[in-house]
Design a protein around this motif. Structure first.
Motif, short mmCIF file in Angstrom:
data_model
loop_
_atom_site.label_atom_id
_atom_site.label_comp_id
_atom_site.label_asym_id
_atom_site.label_seq_id
_atom_site.Cartn_x
_atom_site.Cartn_y
_atom_site.Cartn_z
N HIS A 1 39.89 25.85 41.17
CA HIS A 1 39.84 26.24 42.57
C HIS A 1 39.06 25.22 43.39
O HIS A 1 39.48 24.81 44.49
CB HIS A 1 39.18 27.62 42.67
CG HIS A 1 39.06 28.16 44.05
ND1 HIS A 1 37.96 28.87 44.49
CD2 HIS A 1 39.89 28.10 45.12
CE1 HIS A 1 38.13 29.23 45.74
NE2 HIS A 1 39.29 28.77 46.15
N ARG B 1 43.01 43.74 44.29
CA ARG B 1 43.62 42.42 44.11
C ARG B 1 42.74 41.34 44.74
O ARG B 1 43.24 40.33 45.23
CB ARG B 1 45.02 42.41 44.74
CG ARG B 1 45.96 43.42 44.11
CD ARG B 1 47.13 43.79 45.00
NE ARG B 1 48.04 44.74 44.36
CZ ARG B 1 47.82 46.06 44.31
NH1 ARG B 1 46.75 46.57 44.91
NH2 ARG B 1 48.67 46.85 43.70
N THR C 1 43.08 37.62 43.60
CA THR C 1 44.29 37.00 44.11
C THR C 1 44.13 36.60 45.57
O THR C 1 44.48 35.47 45.96
CB THR C 1 45.48 37.96 43.96
OG1 THR C 1 45.77 38.14 42.56
CG2 THR C 1 46.72 37.43 44.66
N ALA D 1 44.02 33.17 47.63
CA ALA D 1 45.04 32.98 48.67
C ALA D 1 44.40 32.56 49.99
O ALA D 1 44.97 31.75 50.73
CB ALA D 1 45.83 34.27 48.86
N SER E 1 46.21 39.93 54.79
CA SER E 1 45.97 40.13 53.37
C SER E 1 46.03 41.61 53.01
O SER E 1 46.62 42.00 51.99
CB SER E 1 44.60 39.57 52.97
OG SER E 1 44.54 38.17 53.18
N ARG F 1 50.77 44.26 40.61
CA ARG F 1 49.35 43.92 40.52
C ARG F 1 49.14 42.47 40.96
O ARG F 1 50.08 41.68 41.04
CB ARG F 1 48.85 44.13 39.09
CG ARG F 1 49.08 45.55 38.58
CD ARG F 1 48.34 45.80 37.30
NE ARG F 1 46.90 45.74 37.50
CZ ARG F 1 46.17 46.76 37.95
NH1 ARG F 1 46.74 47.92 38.25
NH2 ARG F 1 44.86 46.64 38.10
N GLY F 2 47.89 42.12 41.25
CA GLY F 2 47.59 40.76 41.66
C GLY F 2 47.85 39.78 40.53
O GLY F 2 47.37 39.97 39.41
N PRO F 3 48.60 38.71 40.77
CA PRO F 3 48.91 37.77 39.69
C PRO F 3 47.67 37.11 39.10
O PRO F 3 47.62 36.86 37.89
CB PRO F 3 49.83 36.75 40.36
CG PRO F 3 49.62 36.93 41.83
CD PRO F 3 49.26 38.36 42.05
N ALA F 4 46.67 36.83 39.91
CA ALA F 4 45.46 36.22 39.37
C ALA F 4 44.71 37.19 38.47
O ALA F 4 44.18 36.80 37.41
CB ALA F 4 44.55 35.74 40.50
N GLU F 5 44.66 38.48 38.86
CA GLU F 5 44.02 39.49 38.01
C GLU F 5 44.75 39.64 36.68
O GLU F 5 44.13 39.75 35.61
CB GLU F 5 43.98 40.84 38.73
CG GLU F 5 42.91 40.98 39.80
CD GLU F 5 43.32 40.34 41.11
OE1 GLU F 5 42.50 40.34 42.04
OE2 GLU F 5 44.46 39.85 41.23
#
Length: 399
Positions: free
Chosen positions: A132, A328, A331, A335, A369, A382-386
């Motif tokens: 990140h 989320r 994510t 974002a 958001s 669900r949040g893709p990062a989670e």
């Protein structure tokens, strides 16, 4: 740039796993409202802080004295946002790790396996955070939280008294760090973030050079609220906020005003009202800003928990959307950085905004958001990062 298990923008709420050792999340119906709502609301504060940092990163120090509106917004940001939201996220991170520890211990997992699970989660958070920072944002908090998990996983087994002792003994460290970093800014009004040279590679190199310095300061500032979060989880302050109303009210209605007063000297200096502080006054003001930031962050968390008690049985569309955003939060934390890069980087739109314009942009991004998170909730997404963090953390345990 702190999602969490109840927790940080990095980990999903008390819902990091279903207790089976699999990557299955806790069902939405069993999630706690207060932590999810807190993370959803505090992503607004993260957005407000990060818009300002991005504007410094790409364009240098903005003037906070051009108009009355600039002065008001700058002063309000220092008193209400600057180092106020971050401690809350750090406390929620500690709360979440303590819940993972309690859940796994209750399942009968031996101490080495529980500690290994916590540290594996921390290691992947460091990986997420470094990526990140390299690609998007030099003020990443994920790597700091991951390092905390790696270094302090063992404190999850300490007694309450030992945790309090650690917090008290650690407290001088962030005060010294903030004094060293903030003194020159307080007296001169300069930023510790020199602007980057234009270009993709130049900005990436600049981020990687500044990131370690910021991470050390943030690590020093994270331990105390992290420990407070562990203690809060043990006493189920957010699991059962209705049983702790007096404590939560005291934290909210004392902590937030204290944060405003503690940030006032720095705000006055930043906008040019207080022009000639002595060295001692400057140092004391920096220390007051840091310490009262802890009080403010915990006060925000307590205020949101109090609201969650009232809203638990009658969630409207706004509460539902903000809770979905909190579920989320990792994510949408990432974002946000994508949006800031598109708006402010030298190789994209490269906007230069005034403080009021920055606030408007931050609020607009946060609202979008929340809407996007609610749409994901309705679709069962669900949040893709989670999901990625959970699978990386638990896949080895499942095998």
């Amino acid at each position: 740039m702190t999602g969490t298990p109840v927790h940080d923008p990095a980990a999903p709420g008390p819902a990091a796993a279903d207790g089976s050792g699999s990557a299955s999340p806790v069902p939405v119906s069993r999630r706690l409202l207060a932590p999810d709502l807190a993370r959803g609301v505090m992503l607004l504060f993260i957005a407000l802080a990060h818009v300002h940092i991005f504007s410094l990163f790409v364009g240098g120090e903005n003037s906070a004295r051009d108009t009355v509106a600039d002065q008001v917004v700058t002063a309000a940001t220092i008193m209400l946002v600057d180092f106020r939201s971050y401690p809350m996220f750090a406390a929620l991170f500690g709360y979440g790790l303590a819940q993972i520890h309690a859940r796994r211990t209750a399942q009968g997992l031996p101490r080495p396996r529980v500690s290994a699970l916590v540290r594996r989660r921390g290691a992947w958070m460091v990986v997420f955070g470094v990526a990140h920072a390299a690609l998007l944002f030099l003020g990443d908090i994920l790597a700091v939280y991951g390092t905390i998990a790696l270094v302090f996983a063992g404190v999850l087994y300490w007694r309450d008294r030992s945790l309090v002792t650690l917090a008290v003994l650690w407290l001088p460290l962030p005060l010294v760090a903030s004094a060293l970093e903030g003194y020159s800014r307080f007296t001169s009004g300069a930023s510790y973030l020199p602007p980057a040279e234009p270009g993709v590679l130049n900005e990436m190199v600049h981020r990687l050079m500044v990131f370690p310095f910021i991470s050390v300061l943030m690590f020093a500032s994270t331990v105390v609220p992290f420990v407070i979060g562990v203690l809060a989880a043990r006493h189920r302050l957010l699991d059962e906020p209705h049983r702790h109303l007096r404590l939560l009210r005291s934290a909210a209605f004392a902590g937030i005003p204290l944060a405003v007063l503690g940030g006032l000297p720095m705000a006055l200096a930043k906008v040019g009202v207080w022009t000639d502080p002595t060295d001692l006054q400057a140092l004391l003001s920096v220390g007051a800003h840091q310490v009262t930031g802890y009080a403010g962050g915990l006060g925000y968390a307590a205020l949101i928990a109090l609201f969650a008690v009232r809203a638990a049985d009658r969630r409207g569309p706004v509460v539902t959307a903000l809770s979905a955003l909190g579920q989320r939060s990792l994510t949408f934390y990432l974002a946000q950085s994508v949006v800031w890069t598109v708006l402010f980087a030298s190789y994209t739109l490269h906007l230069h905004v005034s403080p009021p314009e920055g606030v408007g942009i931050a609020v607009a991004v946060w609202v979008c958001s929340a809407v996007a998170a609610d749409l994901m909730r309705r679709r069962g997404t669900r949040g893709p990062a989670e999901v990625a963090l959970r699978r990386l953390t638990y896949s080895r345990a499942s095998r």
